[in-house]
Write an enzyme that holds these catalytic residues in place. Structure first.
Site, PDB file in Angstrom:
ATOM      1  N   GLU A  64      -1.613 -22.849 -49.071  1.00 46.90           N
ATOM      2  CA  GLU A  64      -2.041 -23.939 -48.199  1.00 46.90           C
ATOM      3  C   GLU A  64      -3.138 -23.431 -47.259  1.00 46.90           C
ATOM      4  OE1 GLU A  64       1.947 -26.519 -47.528  1.00 46.90           O
ATOM      5  OE2 GLU A  64       1.883 -24.743 -46.280  1.00 46.90           O
TER       6      GLU A  64
ATOM      7  N   ASP B 125      -0.136 -27.749 -37.987  1.00 47.37           N
ATOM      8  CA  ASP B 125      -1.411 -27.034 -38.151  1.00 47.37           C
ATOM      9  C   ASP B 125      -2.544 -27.445 -37.205  1.00 47.37           C
ATOM     10  OD1 ASP B 125       0.161 -26.770 -40.396  1.00 47.37           O
ATOM     11  OD2 ASP B 125      -1.328 -27.517 -41.789  1.00 47.37           O
TER      12      ASP B 125
ATOM     13  N   MET C 116       3.932 -31.189 -33.367  1.00 48.55           N
ATOM     14  CA  MET C 116       2.609 -30.699 -33.788  1.00 48.55           C
ATOM     15  C   MET C 116       2.798 -29.582 -34.812  1.00 48.55           C
ATOM     16  SD  MET C 116      -0.247 -28.864 -31.347  1.00 48.55           S
ATOM     17  CE  MET C 116       0.427 -27.203 -31.247  1.00 48.55           C
TER      18      MET C 116
HETATM   19  C1  FRU Z   1       0.674 -26.517 -43.706  1.00 49.03           C
HETATM   20  C2  FRU Z   1       0.814 -27.936 -44.260  1.00 49.03           C
HETATM   21  C3  FRU Z   1      -0.463 -28.335 -44.951  1.00 49.03           C
HETATM   22  C4  FRU Z   1      -0.418 -29.841 -44.864  1.00 49.03           C
HETATM   23  C5  FRU Z   1       0.218 -30.062 -43.517  1.00 49.03           C
HETATM   24  C6  FRU Z   1       1.060 -31.292 -43.442  1.00 49.03           C
HETATM   25  O1  FRU Z   1       1.550 -26.238 -42.652  1.00 49.03           O
HETATM   26  O2  FRU Z   1       1.929 -27.982 -45.133  1.00 49.03           O
HETATM   27  O3  FRU Z   1      -0.580 -27.851 -46.256  1.00 49.03           O
HETATM   28  O4  FRU Z   1      -1.700 -30.423 -44.955  1.00 49.03           O
HETATM   29  O5  FRU Z   1       0.998 -28.919 -43.235  1.00 49.03           O
HETATM   30  O6  FRU Z   1       1.440 -31.567 -42.124  1.00 49.03           O
END
Ligand code: FRU
Length: 479
Positions: free
Chosen positions: A190, A20, A18
């Site tokens: 992000e 985000d 897991m």
């Molecule tokens: C942040 C990220 C986001 C992306 C996701 C991919 O941790 O890099 O930018 O959507 O994780 O799992």
């Protein structure tokens, strides 16, 4: 092997990888929590959206996977809204998630909806709603919310956040951008979040823009910064100088946080992924990897340095409190441990120290065992709070893991306050009412259950101290 690092009150996936938190929304009595999920491995891979619900943000029901990758790509991060006025035509009060498809580094924004309380999800046939722009590599993590009379999307794009507006979630127009040289710029931006918070009691307010930085965080690797300013429905303007860097958390393990939309009490509640891209794939694992911080309630405070974000653990966590001891007006001498009788893997500590020149440093050692402990130390001379995990347990799985993470912390009226959560594999420290936060993962031996309160180079007065053993939260799998 026993699952020794599985936390007892922090959220983890039932199995596998897991990262985000995604799609945080309250609807019809339930807090929804989706998350970046790879159900076939303990390392990152083709992303799905895992799903759980809770009525109190403490106990959780794991639900079946909400979104699967398909020929259009992996399901990257995004957010969720309740479409109260049926602007998208999916139904009144439809739950709509807005997510990024990632295919061969091409990223687009897309919708899926549910009209059965989030139990089943249908991807919109007209996807993408924002196509991938040619020659742009990073274009992801839409955070959507309703503002006065239109939808707003904050989207991460390289070194900036783009803003889009829409009447119906399906048609979007770019309305502004922010970044390119503001704040920390050492890594890709992000996971934005954007929301308004009250400031004081006179009806004043400010907007907070949260931004994940992929590298160059305060403790190395990924970190989370925030900006304070104004939002006019189209774009965000920072009220601070472009060189000002404000960190949401000074520890190593607080990334990609998101806040709940539609929270019924009007609170702004946020939680983050307790890991760091530097070593996330290598932390000790027993069939699962990744956990979330305790949820915290956000507010703003005017300080002498400017307006700052305050994070306080949500009050619902108090329902976990079990056995409790209280002390007040205790003088702590070096080499004496007031807390010798108190042991545990899951603890909450709430304390206030009277700071004077009589002592060099003071604090707690948690998860203490043979040759093992994690230290939370306040150093009086240089006014810093340190979280030291160099001897916390398993640290050798990655070079960047062992370390001391520090933040500047000034006493208020000669007082330092610490609110600490300890679990099987984490420590969270909320200092001076949540002005400064440090979040770190640790991987101690299960026998390391000791607790120490220490003073070094003199004595310190503890005005008050409450230590609670915490019960486990319930995590139930619903198939
Ligand atoms: C942040 C990220 C986001 C992306 C996701 C991919 O941790 O890099 O930018 O959507 O994780 O799992």
């Amino acid at each position: 092997m026993k699952d020794i690092f599985r936390p007892s009150f922090h959220f983890t996936p039932p199995a596998n990888w897991m990262n985000d938190p995604n799609g945080l929304v309250f609807f019809d009595g339930e807090y929804h929590l989706f998350y970046q999920y790879h159900p076939h491995s303990t390392v990152w891979g083709p992303m799905h959206w895992g799903h759980a619900v809770s009525t109190d943000l403490v106990h959780w029901q794991h639900l079946p996977i909400a979104l699967y990758p398909d020929e259009q790509g992996m399901i990257f991060s995004g957010s969720a809204v309740v479409d109260v006025n049926n602007t998208a035509g999916f139904g009144k009060n439809a739950l709509v998630v807005i997510f990024t498809y990632n295919k061969d580094y091409k990223e687009s924004q897309n919708l899926a909806c549910s009209t059965d309380r989030g139990r089943t999800w249908t991807k919109y046939a007209g996807n993408p709603v924002i196509p991938h722009p040619a020659h742009v590599r990073d274009f992801r993590d839409p955070k959507v919310f309703w503002h006065e009379d239109h939808w707003v999307m904050a989207l991460a794009a390289g070194d900036s956040i783009l803003f889009f507006t829409s009447p119906d979630l399906k048609h979007w127009e770019q309305s502004g951008s922010f970044g390119s040289g503001f704040g920390s710029t050492t890594g890709v931006w992000e996971m934005p979040d954007l929301f308004k918070l009250p400031l004081g009691k006179d009806g004043e307010s400010r907007w907070v823009l949260i931004v994940g930085v992929g590298n160059g965080g305060p403790a190395g690797g990924s970190g989370t910064q925030y900006f304070i300013g104004y939002f006019n429905g189209k774009k965000f303007i920072s009220e601070n100088h472009r060189d000002t860097i404000l960190w949401t958390d000074h520890g190593s393990d607080y990334y990609a946080p998101q806040s709940w939309s539609n929270e019924p009490d009007g609170r702004r509640i946020m939680l983050g992924w307790m890991s760091n891209w530097q070593y996330a794939r290598e932390v000790p694992s027993d069939g699962w990897r990744g956990m979330f911080s305790v949820p915290s309630e956000l507010s703003l405070k005017q300080t002498e340095h400017g307006i700052r974000l305050i994070q306080q653990p949500i009050r619902e966590l108090q329902s976990l409190r079990a056995e409790h001891r209280h002390w007040q007006a205790e003088t702590i001498q070096p080499e004496v441990n007031l807390l010798k009788a108190f042991q545990g893997q899951a603890l909450e500590i709430v304390t206030e120290f009277q700071v004077s020149k009589d002592v060099k440093s003071f604090g707690f050692r948690v998860r203490v065992g043979v040759d093992e402990h994690t230290a939370i130390r306040y150093s009086v001379e240089d006014e810093t709070l340190n979280l030291d995990r160099t001897r916390s347990g398993e640290v050798t799985f990655h070079d960047a893991f062992a370390g001391v993470h520090s933040a500047k912390l000034t006493p208020v009226n000669h007082v330092i306050r610490l609110h600490i959560f300890v679990d099987s594999s984490s420590v969270e420290v909320f200092a001076n009412g949540g002005l400064v936060v440090l979040t770190d993962c640790i991987f101690p031996s299960p026998q390391s259950n000791g607790l120490e309160l220490f003073a070094e180079g003199g004595q310190v007065i503890v005005n008050s101290l409450d230590v609670y053993r915490l019960n486990s939260a319930k995590f139930q799998v619903v198939t």
